[in-house]
Motif scaffolding. Structure first.
Motif, PDB file in Angstrom:
ATOM      1  N   ARG A 185      33.865  34.909  41.093  1.00  0.00           N
ATOM      2  CA  ARG A 185      35.265  34.925  41.533  1.00  0.00           C
ATOM      3  C   ARG A 185      35.785  33.501  41.608  1.00  0.00           C
ATOM      4  O   ARG A 185      35.181  32.643  42.251  1.00  0.00           O
ATOM      5  CB  ARG A 185      35.359  35.609  42.899  1.00  0.00           C
ATOM      6  N   ARG A 223      26.520  39.394  40.159  1.00  0.00           N
ATOM      7  CA  ARG A 223      27.616  38.704  40.836  1.00  0.00           C
ATOM      8  C   ARG A 223      27.046  37.476  41.541  1.00  0.00           C
ATOM      9  O   ARG A 223      26.088  37.574  42.304  1.00  0.00           O
ATOM     10  CB  ARG A 223      28.281  39.615  41.846  1.00  0.00           C
ATOM     11  N   LEU A 249      29.568  37.857  36.850  1.00  0.00           N
ATOM     12  CA  LEU A 249      30.896  37.800  37.461  1.00  0.00           C
ATOM     13  C   LEU A 249      30.883  36.735  38.541  1.00  0.00           C
ATOM     14  O   LEU A 249      30.017  36.728  39.415  1.00  0.00           O
ATOM     15  CB  LEU A 249      31.280  39.138  38.085  1.00  0.00           C
ATOM     16  N   ASN A 302      38.816  36.405  37.981  1.00  0.00           N
ATOM     17  CA  ASN A 302      37.391  36.629  37.789  1.00  0.00           C
ATOM     18  C   ASN A 302      36.921  35.941  36.518  1.00  0.00           C
ATOM     19  O   ASN A 302      37.550  36.064  35.469  1.00  0.00           O
ATOM     20  CB  ASN A 302      37.083  38.121  37.705  1.00  0.00           C
ATOM     21  N   GLN A 361      37.941  33.542  31.891  1.00  0.00           N
ATOM     22  CA  GLN A 361      38.618  34.170  33.024  1.00  0.00           C
ATOM     23  C   GLN A 361      39.567  35.217  32.476  1.00  0.00           C
ATOM     24  O   GLN A 361      40.369  34.928  31.595  1.00  0.00           O
ATOM     25  CB  GLN A 361      39.384  33.135  33.850  1.00  0.00           C
TER      26      GLN A 361
END
Length: 130
Positions: A88, A126, A86, A36, A110
């Motif tokens: 991914r 996100r 955030l 993340n 990260q």
């Protein structure tokens, strides 16, 4: 006598306009392993009040922009206040950068989530990249 005063006014006007277009930017090259990516941004502030803040994330050839509406209630003038980003990472090592009209508190990294993620005056944002 009139010309120097006019020049000073023009210089001040140009500097004021340039400061309106200023944005905070931070870059990061993610590692090859999945994980993340987090960043912490404080809202733009004016006259002691938090303002709507935009963030642009560019990762490789893809760019996305989100606008975070300023908070209400007790967080409307609280400091610190902002949002935690955030994203991914599935192993992408392309350059990752953020640009915002707010203040970058923690540049992209990260790892583990930042402490601000549990603060009441920080929202969670996100973004998904494929």
């Amino acid at each position: 006598m009139r010309r120097p005063r006019l020049s000073a006014i023009l210089i001040l006007a140009i500097l004021a306009l340039a400061s309106l277009a200023w944005a905070a930017t931070s870059s990061f090259t993610p590692p090859a392993q999945p994980g993340n990516i987090f960043a912490v941004v404080n809202y733009e502030r004016a006259s002691g009040v938090n303002r709507t803040t935009s963030i642009t994330v560019t990762w490789g050839q893809v760019s996305k922009t989100e606008t975070m509406v300023h908070p209400y209630g007790s967080c409307s003038s609280a400091t610190p206040a902002g949002f935690v980003l955030l994203v991914r990472n599935g192993g992408n090592t392309s350059p990752f950068s953020i640009s915002t009209n707010g203040t970058i508190v923690r540049g992209p990294y990260q790892g583990e989530p930042p402490a601000e993620i549990s603060h009441t005056c920080y929202k969670f944002l996100r973004m998904r990249f494929r």
